[in-house]
Design a protein around this motif. Structure first.
Motif, PDB file in Angstrom:
ATOM      1  N   LEU A   1       0.835  -1.192   0.000  1.00  0.00           N
ATOM      2  CA  LEU A   1       0.000   0.000   0.000  1.00  0.00           C
ATOM      3  C   LEU A   1       0.875   1.250   0.000  1.00  0.00           C
ATOM      4  CD1 LEU A   1      -2.631  -1.018   2.732  1.00  0.00           C
ATOM      5  CD2 LEU A   1      -2.697  -1.480   0.266  1.00  0.00           C
ATOM      6  N   HIS A   2       0.374   2.293  -0.669  1.00  0.00           N
ATOM      7  CA  HIS A   2       1.050   3.591  -0.671  1.00  0.00           C
ATOM      8  C   HIS A   2       0.067   4.629  -0.122  1.00  0.00           C
ATOM      9  CE1 HIS A   2       4.662   2.310  -2.984  1.00  0.00           C
ATOM     10  NE2 HIS A   2       3.820   1.451  -3.521  1.00  0.00           N
ATOM     11  N   ASN A   3      -0.067   5.777  -0.770  1.00  0.00           N
ATOM     12  CA  ASN A   3      -0.992   6.818  -0.309  1.00  0.00           C
ATOM     13  C   ASN A   3      -2.427   6.473  -0.694  1.00  0.00           C
ATOM     14  OD1 ASN A   3       0.765   8.489   0.997  1.00  0.00           O
ATOM     15  ND2 ASN A   3       0.496  10.237  -0.342  1.00  0.00           N
ATOM     16  N   LEU A   4      -3.312   6.429   0.297  1.00  0.00           N
ATOM     17  CA  LEU A   4      -4.716   6.063   0.039  1.00  0.00           C
ATOM     18  C   LEU A   4      -5.658   6.971   0.817  1.00  0.00           C
ATOM     19  CD1 LEU A   4      -4.328   2.178   0.177  1.00  0.00           C
ATOM     20  CD2 LEU A   4      -4.771   3.573  -1.860  1.00  0.00           C
ATOM     21  N   HIS A   5      -5.301   8.231   0.959  1.00  0.00           N
ATOM     22  CA  HIS A   5      -6.136   9.117   1.773  1.00  0.00           C
ATOM     23  C   HIS A   5      -6.734  10.275   0.986  1.00  0.00           C
ATOM     24  CE1 HIS A   5      -2.627  11.770   1.917  1.00  0.00           C
ATOM     25  NE2 HIS A   5      -1.907  10.835   2.502  1.00  0.00           N
ATOM     26  N   SER A   6      -7.091  10.020  -0.249  1.00  0.00           N
ATOM     27  CA  SER A   6      -7.677  11.096  -1.049  1.00  0.00           C
ATOM     28  C   SER A   6      -9.022  10.667  -1.632  1.00  0.00           C
ATOM     29  CB  SER A   6      -6.712  11.505  -2.173  1.00  0.00           C
ATOM     30  OG  SER A   6      -7.187  12.647  -2.840  1.00  0.00           O
ATOM     31  N   PHE A   7      -9.961  10.284  -0.757  1.00  0.00           N
ATOM     32  CA  PHE A   7     -11.343  10.021  -1.157  1.00  0.00           C
ATOM     33  C   PHE A   7     -11.439   8.955  -2.255  1.00  0.00           C
ATOM     34  CE2 PHE A   7     -10.762  14.599  -0.189  1.00  0.00           C
ATOM     35  CZ  PHE A   7     -11.422  14.629   1.028  1.00  0.00           C
ATOM     36  N   CYS A   8     -10.742   7.838  -2.048  1.00  0.00           N
ATOM     37  CA  CYS A   8     -10.696   6.851  -3.133  1.00  0.00           C
ATOM     38  C   CYS A   8     -10.671   5.412  -2.650  1.00  0.00           C
ATOM     39  CB  CYS A   8      -9.466   7.097  -4.000  1.00  0.00           C
ATOM     40  SG  CYS A   8      -7.898   6.866  -3.111  1.00  0.00           S
ATOM     41  N   PHE A   9     -10.880   5.174  -1.341  1.00  0.00           N
ATOM     42  CA  PHE A   9     -10.639   3.833  -0.824  1.00  0.00           C
ATOM     43  C   PHE A   9     -11.585   3.547   0.331  1.00  0.00           C
ATOM     44  CE2 PHE A   9      -7.763   0.427   0.879  1.00  0.00           C
ATOM     45  CZ  PHE A   9      -7.565  -0.248  -0.312  1.00  0.00           C
ATOM     46  N   HIS A  10     -12.068   2.296   0.400  1.00  0.00           N
ATOM     47  CA  HIS A  10     -12.959   1.862   1.477  1.00  0.00           C
ATOM     48  C   HIS A  10     -12.166   0.931   2.387  1.00  0.00           C
ATOM     49  CE1 HIS A  10     -16.420  -0.404   3.294  1.00  0.00           C
ATOM     50  NE2 HIS A  10     -16.884   0.828   3.353  1.00  0.00           N
ATOM     51  N   PHE A  11     -11.595   1.500   3.453  1.00  0.00           N
ATOM     52  CA  PHE A  11     -10.724   0.733   4.329  1.00  0.00           C
ATOM     53  C   PHE A  11     -11.415  -0.433   5.037  1.00  0.00           C
ATOM     54  CE2 PHE A  11      -7.844   4.378   3.950  1.00  0.00           C
ATOM     55  CZ  PHE A  11      -6.644   3.716   3.781  1.00  0.00           C
ATOM     56  N   PRO A  12     -12.662  -0.279   5.547  1.00  0.00           N
ATOM     57  CA  PRO A  12     -13.259  -1.396   6.288  1.00  0.00           C
ATOM     58  C   PRO A  12     -13.325  -2.692   5.491  1.00  0.00           C
ATOM     59  CG  PRO A  12     -14.483   0.610   6.701  1.00  0.00           C
ATOM     60  CD  PRO A  12     -13.493   0.936   5.625  1.00  0.00           C
ATOM     61  N   SER A  13     -13.811  -2.634   4.246  1.00  0.00           N
ATOM     62  CA  SER A  13     -13.946  -3.866   3.468  1.00  0.00           C
ATOM     63  C   SER A  13     -12.590  -4.408   3.051  1.00  0.00           C
ATOM     64  CB  SER A  13     -14.828  -3.624   2.235  1.00  0.00           C
ATOM     65  OG  SER A  13     -14.247  -2.657   1.381  1.00  0.00           O
ATOM     66  N   PHE A  14     -11.666  -3.518   2.674  1.00  0.00           N
ATOM     67  CA  PHE A  14     -10.353  -3.997   2.227  1.00  0.00           C
ATOM     68  C   PHE A  14      -9.593  -4.660   3.363  1.00  0.00           C
ATOM     69  CE2 PHE A  14      -5.834  -3.639   1.305  1.00  0.00           C
ATOM     70  CZ  PHE A  14      -5.786  -4.208   0.038  1.00  0.00           C
ATOM     71  N   LEU A  15      -9.641  -4.067   4.541  1.00  0.00           N
ATOM     72  CA  LEU A  15      -8.890  -4.633   5.663  1.00  0.00           C
ATOM     73  C   LEU A  15      -9.538  -5.909   6.187  1.00  0.00           C
ATOM     74  CD1 LEU A  15      -7.760  -1.386   7.478  1.00  0.00           C
ATOM     75  CD2 LEU A  15      -6.441  -2.860   5.963  1.00  0.00           C
ATOM     76  N   ARG A  16     -10.857  -6.035   6.054  1.00  0.00           N
ATOM     77  CA  ARG A  16     -11.493  -7.317   6.386  1.00  0.00           C
ATOM     78  C   ARG A  16     -10.944  -8.417   5.489  1.00  0.00           C
ATOM     79  NH1 ARG A  16     -16.359  -4.325   7.022  1.00  0.00           N
ATOM     80  NH2 ARG A  16     -16.965  -4.846   4.884  1.00  0.00           N
ATOM     81  N   TYR A  17     -10.811  -8.108   4.201  1.00  0.00           N
ATOM     82  CA  TYR A  17     -10.256  -9.077   3.252  1.00  0.00           C
ATOM     83  C   TYR A  17      -8.816  -9.438   3.610  1.00  0.00           C
ATOM     84  CZ  TYR A  17      -7.496 -10.262  -0.883  1.00  0.00           C
ATOM     85  OH  TYR A  17      -6.580 -10.820  -1.734  1.00  0.00           O
ATOM     86  N   VAL A  18      -7.987  -8.425   3.873  1.00  0.00           N
ATOM     87  CA  VAL A  18      -6.574  -8.659   4.168  1.00  0.00           C
ATOM     88  C   VAL A  18      -6.410  -9.483   5.441  1.00  0.00           C
ATOM     89  CG1 VAL A  18      -4.445  -7.522   4.913  1.00  0.00           C
ATOM     90  CG2 VAL A  18      -5.676  -6.653   2.931  1.00  0.00           C
ATOM     91  N   LYS A  19      -7.170  -9.126   6.470  1.00  0.00           N
ATOM     92  CA  LYS A  19      -7.032  -9.827   7.748  1.00  0.00           C
ATOM     93  C   LYS A  19      -7.484 -11.283   7.629  1.00  0.00           C
ATOM     94  CE  LYS A  19      -7.586  -5.555  10.379  1.00  0.00           C
ATOM     95  NZ  LYS A  19      -8.459  -4.749  11.276  1.00  0.00           N
ATOM     96  N   LYS A  20      -8.541 -11.504   6.886  1.00  0.00           N
ATOM     97  CA  LYS A  20      -9.033 -12.869   6.700  1.00  0.00           C
ATOM     98  C   LYS A  20      -8.070 -13.699   5.865  1.00  0.00           C
ATOM     99  CE  LYS A  20     -13.061 -15.525   5.122  1.00  0.00           C
ATOM    100  NZ  LYS A  20     -14.431 -15.447   4.543  1.00  0.00           N
ATOM    101  N   ALA A  21      -7.529 -13.092   4.811  1.00  0.00           N
ATOM    102  CA  ALA A  21      -6.620 -13.813   3.913  1.00  0.00           C
ATOM    103  C   ALA A  21      -5.238 -14.016   4.530  1.00  0.00           C
ATOM    104  CB  ALA A  21      -6.496 -13.063   2.593  1.00  0.00           C
TER     105      ALA A  21
END
Length: 410
Positions: free
Chosen positions: A101-121
């Motif tokens: 991951l790099h810069n993701l703080h400019s109104f372009c990313f849904h952290f809750p769903s992505f991190l659920r995926y990462v943590k599960k995987a």
């Protein structure tokens, strides 16, 4: 090894870093996918052609909704669910061994769903922090405000209008959300370009996460001593040329410092500023040479080479590229002691003065001009450590190490 990288854009400094790391990894025989959002800025009529292995995710419409919604709710990172779902679907098919991951703080990313995926995987994650946003309730930097609320819990933010700009202060809630999101990622390794940022991470809620310092690099085939007629063209022969380079001039970058120096220094000195515009030129005193933009990096290298000293009075910084570029062109640097800026010049290539000490900065400029203590040869020796290819090699080695450690933990 399969690698996935995600950044909010495919251009700019962070986008180029992402794509160049991917290029280096492919040269090493690895398979890489890179992702960035669609650009919704009206200046762009169409997106550029996707580079090799690159995917534009989401849509301009969704990002525009995210931007508007976050303005009024302050919940940046809680929208763009459809675009993020597209990334997740692609990653499930791709089955990466590591995600960067790099810069993701400019109104372009849904952290809750992505991190659920990462943590599960359980996929190893490398996250390069290009600023401080990951461990604050809103701002990417806080040095100018001398704010340390981020250490215990943000609230009543003095920089709520700073990009990513919002209209309501919910920094207390956002801080707790981000703390919950980012502290529970298994197999997470953080990368900081500077020791300064590494030390700040250690004081934050991410203090227990492993951190590796990988400095940014530059293209030494471009940034090298490059002769030109720049001094003759601008009537600078016989002058001590002080150069300032930025593409976002303002108080943060020390524009007011150059204005003050122009009043103090005699006619043997001349200040050149690169990256200005009409509004900035209207503020500059007579005698400062303004260059709005350069046509290419080679032209910028010519200006660095023509200068006698790069003056960088930045007040907020991570690891400024301009310091490296100047030194690689044989020009010493004098900078304020702020962020990672003092980490770049060593004792043979420049000097550091305390932030906002304009008297000290003036004295140091005059000393360097009179004594010439920093040689071109010393600058070029120091520049050998700025080679961007070596920095990208470090990232590939880090990927391999992360996947090895993840395998051992199974």
């Amino acid at each position: 090894m399969k690698i996935a990288e995600i950044n909010m854009v495919a251009n700019g400094s962070t986008g180029h870093i992402m794509l160049n790391i991917a290029k280096k990894a492919r040269e090493k025989g690895h398979e890489v996918l890179t992702f960035s959002t669609h650009v919704f800025n009206k200046r762009y009529k169409r997106l550029p052609a996707a580079p090799e292995g690159h995917i534009y995710y989401g849509s301009r419409f969704e990002n525009a909704i995210h931007y508007s919604a976050a303005q009024f709710t302050a919940l940046n990172g809680c929208y763009s669910a459809l675009g993020t779902a597209q990334i997740i679907r692609t990653l499930k098919k791709f089955k990466p061994d590591v995600i960067h991951l790099h810069n993701l703080h400019s109104f372009c990313f849904h952290f809750p769903s992505f991190l659920r995926y990462v943590k599960k995987a359980g996929i190893p994650v490398v996250w390069t922090l290009h600023d401080c946003w990951t461990f604050t309730g809103h701002c990417p930097y806080f040095t100018l405000e001398n704010c340390d609320k981020w250490k215990t819990g943000c609230h009543h933010c003095p920089q709520i209008s700073v990009s990513p700009r919002v209209r309501v202060d919910r920094t207390d809630r956002i801080y707790e959300m981000k703390k919950k999101w980012f502290t529970g990622i298994p197999n997470l390794t953080l990368v900081t370009p500077s020791e300064w940022l590494r030390d700040l991470v250690g004081e934050s809620y991410l203090g227990d996460v492993p951190v590796k310092v990988i400095n940014n690099g530059i293209d030494l085939s471009v940034f090298k001593p490059t002769e030109s007629d720049f001094r003759k063209k601008h009537n600078l022969e016989g002058k001590t040329v002080l150069l300032g380079v930025s593409f976002s001039w303002g108080k943060r970058k020390g524009l007011d410092v150059f204005t003050e120096l122009a009043k103090r220094l005699d006619d043997s000195f001349r200040i050149v500023l690169v990256g200005t515009n009409a509004a900035i030129e209207a503020e500059l005193p007579e005698g400062i040479i303004s260059i709005r933009k350069t046509n290419n990096q080679t032209e910028l290298a010519e200006i660095y080479t023509a200068a006698d000293i790069l003056v960088n009075p930045t007040r907020e910084e991570n690891y400024p590229t301009v310091n490296m570029e100047a030194i690689a062109c044989g020009t010493p640097v004098v900078t304020f002691r702020t962020g990672g800026s003092p980490e770049i010049p060593d004792e043979t290539t420049g000097s550091v003065v305390e932030c906002d000490d304009i008297d000290g900065l003036e004295r140091e400029i005059k000393r360097i001009a009179a004594e010439k203590p920093y040689s071109t040869e010393a600058c070029l020796r120091r520049a050998e450590s700025f080679d961007m290819d070596e920095k990208y090699e470090e990232y590939v080695s880090l990927y391999e190490d992360c996947t090895y450690r993840a395998d051992l933990s199974l």
